[in-house]
Design an enzyme around this catalytic site. Structure first.
Site, PDB file in Angstrom:
ATOM      1  CE  LYS A 172      -0.274 -13.930  24.976  1.00  0.00           C
ATOM      2  NZ  LYS A 172      -1.092 -14.892  25.866  1.00  0.00           N
ATOM      3  CB  SER A 223      -2.373 -17.253  23.130  1.00  0.00           C
ATOM      4  OG  SER A 223      -2.307 -16.791  24.344  1.00  0.00           O
ATOM      5  CB  SER A 269      -2.250 -18.437  27.077  1.00  0.00           C
ATOM      6  OG  SER A 269      -3.395 -19.048  26.184  1.00  0.00           O
TER       7      SER A 269
END
Length: 472
Positions: A83, A158, A182
């Site tokens: 990420k 996210s 997330s």
């Protein structure tokens, strides 16, 4: 078909065996991985930055080590994504924001250092909602990520690119972060396995914060075994992380494959099963029946303060997120997605007593989860109450009522254990009639990740669902 190409939809565990024996070259595998990203990712936008030269250099080094008889373990030569909230030395890390569009960290985050030490190849930095402050995955300076099962649908966020890339064969696994869900949310929407470990189990040093007391780092993979393998390497005490919790080294795979006879599963019907999409409700009822068939007892349980726990998580998140970004808001007033900025500014109206009461509820809520988990081995709940909406969809009923904003619906069932710190895993449990993935969430005692993997693996083996979506 090239030798490496047929392995891109495989698992870490299986491909590792080929690399160890020399039947598959890390350099060949990484080259094939980069080629697939180039061919496919324009449809998904799961990557913000692909480190082609760095990945190939790492692969050549890992190949040379194999030739010299040095094998580091099951992540040796495996392409892994990160990420784009996680720092990588010398590789652009944007945090999903134009404020950091050209930011290049000088040091690796601790989890990256551990992955590299294990021989993993960092293939690139994956899409994230701006500063990770959103569960939809469609607000970033590079535009929205898209779901490999339907590119008109959300990935969830996210850790949007981490889940989409893993599901689409663009990496074998990835690291995401989880503050309100997330890791688990996009894992459920994209049909992969996502683990939020116990708070403090995995170092956050070098990971850009959203909320200091709620942030977790966790692995996203195609299978439960792969997930446990990744956690084996990233977990461990980091004395330089003030939130790290000392814990003995353990093998998270150790109970995988063991039967569930004599085990107990709790169903927290109230709150977690309210207002579910009917297909999700059916999938979760069938999941409970599978666990009963496998020998586990299933009973209903109740968490008395669950709504207050959920509310407290939201208060702490918005206060700490504003504290993180107060200077950014002042210095870069125009470099924000409107939705993210609006959400940050809601913290201004939150009082000190609101925050203090939320901290008190964190202690009470943690104790309530602890008590319930003394009665059962795990809790079973949906990961999400809805199926993946269309990209940029925002209200669940068309009302434009802020209380019905999709962010609250998406994070409702995952946020509570970010507050309490209990480990929680999302594992695929079915598909909707339109072919969209559905995830089941298993919640365990603190530091009981191995137990969660035992249950998740048993479900995965029984259902035998597809593990990757290669036809994009």
């Amino acid at each position: 078909m090239k030798l490496a190409d047929k392995y891109l939809g495989g698992t870490i565990a299986d491909v590792a065996k080929k690399i160890q024996t020399g039947a598959l070259s890390p350099a060949e595998l990484v080259s094939a991985q980069l080629e697939r990203i180039e061919q496919v990712d324009s449809k998904l936008h799961s990557y913000i930055t692909v480190d082609k030269e760095g990945a190939l250099a790492q692969a050549r080094q890992m190949e040379e080590e194999i030739e010299k008889g040095r094998y580091r373990g099951p992540l040796h030569g495996i392409p892994i994504g990160l990420k784009d909230l996680i720092d990588t030395a010398g590789v652009k890390t944007t945090y999903g924001s134009p404020i950091y569009e050209n930011h290049v960290p000088e040091e690796d985050a601790e989890v990256v250092r551990r992955l590299k030490e294990a021989g993993a190849i960092i293939i690139g930095k994956q899409h994230t909602h701006q500063f990770a402050y959103g569960p939809t995955g469609d607000r970033s300076h590079v535009g929205p990520a898209r779901n490999p099962y339907d590119t008109e649908k959300m990935t969830g966020g996210s850790s949007s690119g981490s889940a989409a890339g893993t599901a689409a064969g663009l990496c074998f696994g990835s690291l995401g972060t989880d503050t309100g869900g997330s890791v688990r949310i996009p894992s459920s929407f994209c049909g992969v396995v996502g683990m939020k470990p116990t708070y403090g189990r995995v170092s956050k040093r070098g990971v850009f914060p959203l909320s200091w007391s709620l942030d977790h780092v966790g692995p996203i993979t195609r299978t439960v075994l792969d997930n446990a393998i990744m956690l084996n390497y990233i977990a461990g005490y980091d004395e330089k992380d003030p939130d790290a919790v000392p814990a003995e080294k353990e093998d998270f795979t150790r109970w995988i494959g063991k039967d569930l006879h004599g085990m107990a599963i709790g169903i927290p019907r109230r709150f977690f099963y309210d207002d579910l999409n009917s297909e999700i409700e059916q999938a979760l009822n069938e999941t409970a029946a599978v666990f009963e068939k496998l020998g586990a007892a299933v009973k209903e349980v109740d968490i008395p303060s669950i709504q207050l726990i959920s509310d407290a998580q939201k208060v702490i998140l918005r206060c700490e997120a504003y504290a993180v970004h107060e200077k950014h808001l002042a210095d870069y007033p125009d470099d924000w997605d409107d939705e993210v900025k609006e959400r940050l500014l809601t913290a201004i109206g939150t009082s000190g007593s609101d925050f203090a009461n939320a901290l008190r509820m964190k202690k009470q809520g943690t104790a309530e989860f602890d008590r319930i988990l003394e009665q059962v081995d795990v809790l079973l709940a949906p990961t999400l109450p809805i199926l993946p909406p269309e990209v940029n969809g925002r209200f669940t009923d068309g009302s434009m009522d802020e209380s019905r904003h999709i962010r609250w619906t998406i994070t409702k069932l995952t946020g509570p254990t970010d507050l309490t710190g209990h480990p929680s895993i999302s594992v695929p449990c079915g598909f909707s009639k339109d072919g969209m993935p559905i995830g089941a969430q298993l919640i365990g005692k603190k530091f009981a990740e191995a137990k969660l993997y035992q249950f998740a693996y048993a479900l995965e083996e029984e259902l035998a669902l597809p593990k990757v979506k290669l036809d994009i």
